[in-house]
Design a protein around this motif. Structure first.
Motif, mmCIF file in Angstrom:
data_model
loop_
_atom_site.group_PDB
_atom_site.id
_atom_site.type_symbol
_atom_site.label_atom_id
_atom_site.label_comp_id
_atom_site.label_asym_id
_atom_site.label_seq_id
_atom_site.Cartn_x
_atom_site.Cartn_y
_atom_site.Cartn_z
ATOM 1 N N CYS A 158 0.812 -1.214 0.000
ATOM 2 C CA CYS A 158 0.000 0.000 0.000
ATOM 3 C C CYS A 158 0.843 1.260 0.000
ATOM 4 N N SER A 159 2.046 1.221 0.624
ATOM 5 C CA SER A 159 2.707 2.496 0.903
ATOM 6 C C SER A 159 4.216 2.525 0.687
ATOM 7 N N LEU A 160 4.871 1.415 0.313
ATOM 8 C CA LEU A 160 6.327 1.434 0.121
ATOM 9 C C LEU A 160 6.654 1.893 -1.294
ATOM 10 N N ARG A 161 7.418 2.968 -1.406
ATOM 11 C CA ARG A 161 7.688 3.566 -2.702
ATOM 12 C C ARG A 161 9.121 4.093 -2.786
ATOM 13 N N ASP A 162 9.548 4.325 -4.043
ATOM 14 C CA ASP A 162 10.770 5.079 -4.352
ATOM 15 C C ASP A 162 12.039 4.451 -3.779
ATOM 16 N N PHE A 163 12.193 3.139 -3.932
ATOM 17 C CA PHE A 163 13.411 2.489 -3.455
ATOM 18 C C PHE A 163 14.612 2.848 -4.319
ATOM 19 N N ALA A 164 15.743 2.992 -3.672
ATOM 20 C CA ALA A 164 17.016 3.274 -4.336
ATOM 21 C C ALA A 164 18.126 2.671 -3.482
ATOM 22 N N PRO A 165 19.315 2.450 -4.059
ATOM 23 C CA PRO A 165 20.413 1.882 -3.266
ATOM 24 C C PRO A 165 20.726 2.744 -2.043
ATOM 25 N N SER A 166 20.994 2.085 -0.917
ATOM 26 C CA SER A 166 21.273 2.814 0.323
ATOM 27 C C SER A 166 22.752 3.093 0.523
ATOM 28 N N GLY A 167 23.599 2.479 -0.288
ATOM 29 C CA GLY A 167 25.031 2.577 -0.089
ATOM 30 C C GLY A 167 25.632 1.320 0.492
ATOM 31 N N THR A 168 24.797 0.469 1.100
ATOM 32 C CA THR A 168 25.209 -0.845 1.586
ATOM 33 C C THR A 168 24.772 -1.878 0.565
ATOM 34 N N PRO A 169 25.680 -2.724 0.077
ATOM 35 C CA PRO A 169 25.305 -3.707 -0.951
ATOM 36 C C PRO A 169 24.116 -4.559 -0.516
#
Length: 217
Positions: A75-86
């Motif tokens: 319902c609400s998880l959006r816009d994922f991108a790499p965090s810097g940790t593999p």
């Protein structure tokens, strides 16, 4: 008394056919069976859902193991991108404004399990664990398709934010405040998952989709 029963005889609280008998076991099970259950008794410590999906289990598993699909069926998880940790990604949980959620996918193709290790606000300790498994429906229901199970356990951090200083604002509600709605909310999301998988499978479309941005999981 056989050797196995002898080994177990000193363990308190066991109810087995050897020490209780059929009638006592049946009566005890009847006592544990109620027409109505309090919410806290059913959902207090664990939240488990299950659903039949008319989609091949291999395709369902492949969809779930690709974490960018969380942006489609949750319902609400959006816009994922790499965090810097593999292997670890960061996105937004739009359940609350300006709230970051970190996520790492742990998948096992042999068992077709997909576990999402998540947390709000920080990515050092991923303590919100969403445990999912895809079971071939042919094995358990004698029909094509998949049975998908999903379990959450009530980690102590749901009751107390371990890092209140990392919240975007002091009055931001905590994820644990929603625990009593987890079953309802996850039911909506499971229905979303079922609708997406069945629509694509029945219409001959690729079940998995490419990420919405150039960065892929």
């Amino acid at each position: 008394m056989n050797e196995e029963s002898s080994r177990l005889a000193d363990i308190p609280g066991l109810l087995r056919i050897e020490n209780a008998g059929k009638e006592e076991l049946t009566a005890h099970c009847m006592e544990l069976t109620h027409a109505v259950y309090p919410h806290h008794q059913v959902y207090g410590q664990y939240c488990t859902l299950h659903e039949y999906v008319d989609c091949p289990p291999e395709a369902a598993y492949d969809y779930l193991r690709q974490g960018h699909h969380l942006e489609e069926w949750t319902c609400s998880l959006r816009d994922f991108a790499p965090s810097g940790t593999p292997g670890r990604w960061v996105g937004l949980d739009r359940l609350e404004d300006d709230t970051s959620i970190y996520c790492e996918v742990v998948a096992n193709p042999d068992a077709m399990t997909v576990d999402y290790h998540c947390s709000w606000d920080q990515g050092e300790k991923l303590w919100m664990i969403y445990l999912m498994r895809v079971v071939p429906a042919q094995l358990v229901l004698d029909r094509p398709g998949s049975v998908i199970t999903w379990t959450n356990c009530r980690h102590p951090y749901y009751d107390a934010n371990p890092h209140p200083e990392r919240a975007p604002r002091p009055d931001r509600p905590w994820v644990g405040d929603y625990w009593d709605l987890f079953y309802a909310g996850h039911t909506v999301e499971m229905h979303n998952l079922k609708a997406i998988l069945e629509h694509r499978h029945r219409n001959g479309l690729p079940v998995s989709a490419a990420p919405s941005r150039a960065v892929a999981r």
